[in-house]
Design an enzyme around this catalytic site. Structure first.
Site, short mmCIF file in Angstrom:
data_model
loop_
_atom_site.label_atom_id
_atom_site.label_comp_id
_atom_site.label_asym_id
_atom_site.label_seq_id
_atom_site.Cartn_x
_atom_site.Cartn_y
_atom_site.Cartn_z
N HIS A 192 -7.99 -4.83 -0.73
CA HIS A 192 -7.05 -4.33 -0.51
C HIS A 192 -6.16 -5.29 0.59
O HIS A 192 -4.90 -4.87 0.45
CB HIS A 192 -7.28 -2.91 0.25
CG HIS A 192 -6.00 -2.11 0.07
ND1 HIS A 192 -5.59 -1.45 -1.21
CD2 HIS A 192 -5.28 -1.61 1.02
CE1 HIS A 192 -4.43 -0.80 -0.93
NE2 HIS A 192 -4.33 -0.69 0.43
N ASP A 207 -10.57 -4.40 -5.14
CA ASP A 207 -9.62 -3.45 -4.11
C ASP A 207 -10.61 -2.06 -4.19
O ASP A 207 -10.64 -1.47 -5.49
CB ASP A 207 -8.35 -3.22 -4.55
CG ASP A 207 -7.56 -2.56 -3.62
OD1 ASP A 207 -8.07 -1.74 -2.82
OD2 ASP A 207 -6.26 -2.53 -3.21
N SER A 252 0.69 -1.07 -0.26
CA SER A 252 0.01 -0.13 0.07
C SER A 252 0.80 1.24 -0.01
O SER A 252 1.43 1.31 -1.03
CB SER A 252 -0.97 0.03 1.11
OG SER A 252 -2.04 0.95 0.92
#
Length: 220
Positions: free
Chosen positions: A189, A158, A108
């Protein structure tokens, strides 16, 4: 440890290993310990270098500021990317790391600064595994990433990173000369077991190809 400009953890690699180092770059709200188990699962004999992001967002560590979800503070991103590049260079000296064998493993926010590092300081890393990355920066002049190999691991559902965003990053890195592979996770995610398995397989293949390349260059 808090020297070299970042709070960080370092785990030495196996003495009989091939000198691989994984630069572990956590997501928002995590710290330098968060991805240690992931690194150990991906390459148990590799050295692990794991810094903590220096920016706080509502008390949660990040590697650079954002203005909103998916909207990055580009000035801060450049500053923090430069700082991270210096950290990796100095850490390689301090811990006697092989500079041609440092792969990023970012998740991320950590994946986003990893791609920024590759695109603006192309000689610091030799590639990496980017879990749930977005396009963080578009250099005016594309860097020379020939020889770099990168795995993008994205979630088909996601809610933060669209499949199109992953494809745009793949195109950007490919245009710079990198060899890019993509793993698609059927969830969102959060990481799944298949992400870890795909990344471990990719790293093993990268190591095998590097061993073959070195053997060929020695014989010529």
């Amino acid at each position: 440890m808090s020297d070299l400009g970042f709070h960080h953890r370092f785990v030495a690699g196996a003495p009989n290993g091939d000198g691989l180092t994984l630069l572990l770059l956590h997501g928002t709200g995590a710290d330098e310990s968060d991805l240690i188990p992931v690194g150990q699962a991906l390459a148990p004999d590799a050295a692990l270098l794991s810094p903590r992001g220096k920016v706080l967002e509502n008390g949660m560590p990040r590697f650079f500021r954002r203005l909103a979800e998916g909207v990055f503070d580009l000035e801060d991103l450049k500053l923090r990317t430069d700082e991270l590049a210096e950290f990796v260079i100095h850490a390689a000296q301090k811990y006697d790391l092989r500079t041609g064998r440092i792969l990023a493993v970012g998740y991320s926010n950590g994946a986003n600064i990893a791609s920024s590092l590759m695109l603006t300081h192309p000689h610091v890393l030799t590639g990496g595994v980017l879990f749930r990355p977005m396009v963080s920066v578009k250099p005016v002049t594309p860097p020379d990433l020939r020889g770099s190999k990168i795995l993008l691991a994205a979630g088909r559902r996601d809610p933060i990173v669209s499949p199109g965003e992953t494809e745009r990053l793949s195109e950007l890195l490919t245009e710079a000369g990198a060899t890019v592979s993509t793993h698609w996770h059927n969830g969102g995610h959060a990481l799944g077991r298949d992400d870890i398995d795909a990344a471990a397989k990719w790293i093993a293949a990268w190591r095998a190809s590097e061993t073959a390349r070195r053997a060929q260059s020695t014989n010529t």
